[in-house]
Design a protein around this motif. Structure first.
Motif, PDB file in Angstrom:
ATOM      1  N   LYS A   1      49.680  -2.535  70.983  1.00 11.04           N
ATOM      2  CA  LYS A   1      48.455  -2.629  71.431  1.00 11.04           C
ATOM      3  C   LYS A   1      48.061  -3.887  72.099  1.00 11.04           C
ATOM      4  O   LYS A   1      47.414  -3.309  73.109  1.00 11.04           O
ATOM      5  CB  LYS A   1      47.550  -2.795  69.902  1.00 11.04           C
ATOM      6  CG  LYS A   1      46.215  -1.986  70.139  1.00 11.04           C
ATOM      7  CD  LYS A   1      45.619  -1.921  68.819  1.00 11.04           C
ATOM      8  CE  LYS A   1      44.009  -1.378  68.869  1.00 11.04           C
ATOM      9  NZ  LYS A   1      43.342  -1.284  68.021  1.00 11.04           N
ATOM     10  N   ASN A   2      48.746  -4.943  72.052  1.00 12.82           N
ATOM     11  CA  ASN A   2      48.284  -6.025  73.042  1.00 12.82           C
ATOM     12  C   ASN A   2      48.965  -5.782  74.177  1.00 12.82           C
ATOM     13  O   ASN A   2      48.087  -6.137  75.417  1.00 12.82           O
ATOM     14  CB  ASN A   2      48.921  -7.215  72.386  1.00 12.82           C
ATOM     15  CG  ASN A   2      48.480  -7.575  70.870  1.00 12.82           C
ATOM     16  OD1 ASN A   2      48.172  -6.743  70.080  1.00 12.82           O
ATOM     17  ND2 ASN A   2      48.550  -8.900  70.658  1.00 12.82           N
ATOM     18  N   ARG A   3      49.939  -5.159  74.278  1.00 15.85           N
ATOM     19  CA  ARG A   3      50.756  -4.800  75.800  1.00 15.85           C
ATOM     20  C   ARG A   3      49.869  -3.928  76.369  1.00 15.85           C
ATOM     21  O   ARG A   3      49.717  -3.878  77.697  1.00 15.85           O
ATOM     22  CB  ARG A   3      52.200  -4.258  75.521  1.00 15.85           C
ATOM     23  CG  ARG A   3      52.891  -5.486  75.104  1.00 15.85           C
ATOM     24  CD  ARG A   3      54.571  -5.109  75.058  1.00 15.85           C
ATOM     25  NE  ARG A   3      54.477  -4.572  73.528  1.00 15.85           N
ATOM     26  CZ  ARG A   3      55.382  -3.386  73.317  1.00 15.85           C
ATOM     27  NH1 ARG A   3      56.154  -2.776  74.028  1.00 15.85           N
ATOM     28  NH2 ARG A   3      55.183  -2.975  71.762  1.00 15.85           N
ATOM     29  N   ILE A   4      49.359  -2.890  75.787  1.00 15.92           N
ATOM     30  CA  ILE A   4      48.533  -1.795  76.454  1.00 15.92           C
ATOM     31  C   ILE A   4      47.013  -2.386  76.719  1.00 15.92           C
ATOM     32  O   ILE A   4      46.620  -2.223  77.982  1.00 15.92           O
ATOM     33  CB  ILE A   4      48.264  -0.672  75.432  1.00 15.92           C
ATOM     34  CG1 ILE A   4      49.470   0.235  75.262  1.00 15.92           C
ATOM     35  CG2 ILE A   4      46.945   0.214  76.051  1.00 15.92           C
ATOM     36  CD1 ILE A   4      50.107   0.836  76.440  1.00 15.92           C
TER      37      ILE A   4
ATOM     38  N   ASN B   1      58.978   0.496  75.635  1.00 12.31           N
ATOM     39  CA  ASN B   1      59.064   0.366  77.018  1.00 12.31           C
ATOM     40  C   ASN B   1      57.864   0.607  77.534  1.00 12.31           C
ATOM     41  O   ASN B   1      57.305   1.339  78.540  1.00 12.31           O
ATOM     42  CB  ASN B   1      59.950   1.784  77.739  1.00 12.31           C
ATOM     43  CG  ASN B   1      60.381   1.495  78.880  1.00 12.31           C
ATOM     44  OD1 ASN B   1      60.131   0.470  79.439  1.00 12.31           O
ATOM     45  ND2 ASN B   1      60.773   2.624  79.587  1.00 12.31           N
ATOM     46  N   VAL B   2      56.987  -0.463  77.357  1.00 16.18           N
ATOM     47  CA  VAL B   2      55.668  -0.790  78.245  1.00 16.18           C
ATOM     48  C   VAL B   2      56.046  -2.006  78.995  1.00 16.18           C
ATOM     49  O   VAL B   2      56.138  -3.264  78.697  1.00 16.18           O
ATOM     50  CB  VAL B   2      54.604  -1.232  77.313  1.00 16.18           C
ATOM     51  CG1 VAL B   2      53.380  -1.362  78.159  1.00 16.18           C
ATOM     52  CG2 VAL B   2      54.366  -0.120  76.131  1.00 16.18           C
ATOM     53  N   PRO B   3      56.256  -1.721  80.689  1.00 13.66           N
ATOM     54  CA  PRO B   3      56.465  -2.808  81.561  1.00 13.66           C
ATOM     55  C   PRO B   3      55.241  -4.051  81.649  1.00 13.66           C
ATOM     56  O   PRO B   3      54.199  -3.796  81.233  1.00 13.66           O
ATOM     57  CB  PRO B   3      56.355  -2.145  82.904  1.00 13.66           C
ATOM     58  CG  PRO B   3      55.808  -0.966  82.832  1.00 13.66           C
ATOM     59  CD  PRO B   3      55.804  -0.470  81.280  1.00 13.66           C
TER      60      PRO B   3
ATOM     61  N   ASN C   1      57.140  -8.878  75.723  1.00 10.74           N
ATOM     62  CA  ASN C   1      58.028  -7.687  75.071  1.00 10.74           C
ATOM     63  C   ASN C   1      57.716  -8.116  73.613  1.00 10.74           C
ATOM     64  O   ASN C   1      58.225  -7.404  72.680  1.00 10.74           O
ATOM     65  CB  ASN C   1      59.427  -7.585  75.730  1.00 10.74           C
ATOM     66  CG  ASN C   1      59.325  -6.943  76.947  1.00 10.74           C
ATOM     67  OD1 ASN C   1      58.489  -5.991  77.290  1.00 10.74           O
ATOM     68  ND2 ASN C   1      60.306  -7.584  77.793  1.00 10.74           N
ATOM     69  N   SER C   2      57.660  -9.316  73.164  1.00  9.12           N
ATOM     70  CA  SER C   2      57.625  -9.842  71.690  1.00  9.12           C
ATOM     71  C   SER C   2      56.002  -9.385  71.163  1.00  9.12           C
ATOM     72  O   SER C   2      55.847  -9.552  69.961  1.00  9.12           O
ATOM     73  CB  SER C   2      57.673 -11.081  71.741  1.00  9.12           C
ATOM     74  OG  SER C   2      56.446 -11.966  72.100  1.00  9.12           O
TER      75      SER C   2
END
Ligand SMILES: Cc1cc2nc3c(=O)[nH]c(=O)nc-3n(C[C@H](O)[C@H](O)[C@H](O)COP(=O)(O)O)c2cc1C
Length: 210
Positions: A127-130, A163-165, A122-123
């Motif tokens: 773009k990285n989370r996607i 809110n990207v799990p 979450n930190s």
């Protein structure tokens, strides 16, 4: 470059200090590397091997450090992920060119806790989370556009940046050290090496010939 202005109690450069805990020494060297490296002082080579004993090495970024060990994050279905699931042993090698120093770690790995992985995930930027969802890391990609399309799809699926799990296959490995070796370049290849070995939870120190 290395300090040449003193020796520790073992007769090696004072940069090796006189510490019982190698993690403390690592933190000192790392803090220095953060000031001197042009980029990515936390870049580290991680070696794994599969059940046929084939070694495989690649760079990752160190993202967590405690007395328990050294943490990096990755796709658990990647090549390294599959290899670590088959053989829970790994080796790491840091090389800080600006300092002419190396640190090597060998040990076993464990997966970090869900909370630790969530907190780090979450930190990260959106773009990285996607990307963690869209990249089937280490699988064959037929063409670049397939990947770019998957990125767009996941951006549509998770439009809320807050809110990207975390993908279930994306987490951290902690390398729990059995040995940590510190190396400093010496003139005429007369290098200096200090190795720490974990003996039943207690660290023992030894000098090694270079
Ligand atoms: C400086 C640097 C840092 C990298 N950091 C990571 C990382 O933290 N996690 C990761 O999965 N891959 C990272 N990579 C990419 C890996 O080197 C590698 O290409 C990828 O993880 C696939 O490796 P595998 O097929 O052995 O699993 C990094 C690459 C470089 C050059």
């Amino acid at each position: 470059m290395n300090q040449k202005n003193g020796k520790n109690s073992l007769g090696i450069d004072i940069c090796f200090e006189d510490l019982d805990n190698p993690i403390e020494l690592f933190k000192k060297w790392f803090a220095k590397a953060e000031k001197t490296e042009i980029n990515d002082p936390n870049a580290v080579a991680v070696a794994t091997s599969n059940k046929d004993n084939q070694p495989n090495v690649r760079m990752v970024l160190l993202k967590g450090l405690s007395d328990k060990g050294f943490v990096f994050y990755t796709n658990f279905n990647s090549k390294k992920g599959s290899e670590l699931k088959e053989n829970l042993k790994a080796s790491m090698c840091f090389h800080w060119k600006s300092l002419r120093r190396q640190v090597r770690v060998i040990g076993s790995v464990e997966e970090v806790s869900k909370k630790e992985a969530d907190d780090y995930y979450n930190s990260r930027p959106y773009k990285n989370r996607i990307g963690a969802w869209a990249s089937s890391q280490s699988q064959t990609l037929d063409k670049r556009n397939t990947f770019l399309k998957k990125i767009k799809e996941f951006e549509k699926k998770y439009p809320d940046q807050n809110n990207v799990p975390r993908p279930p296959h994306w987490s951290g490995w902690r390398v729990m050290p059995d040995e940590i070796e510190f190396w400093v370049d010496g003139e005429g290849r007369i290098h200096e090496r200090l190795n720490y070995k974990n003996k039943n939870g207690k660290w023992e120190k030894e000098l090694l010939y270079p």
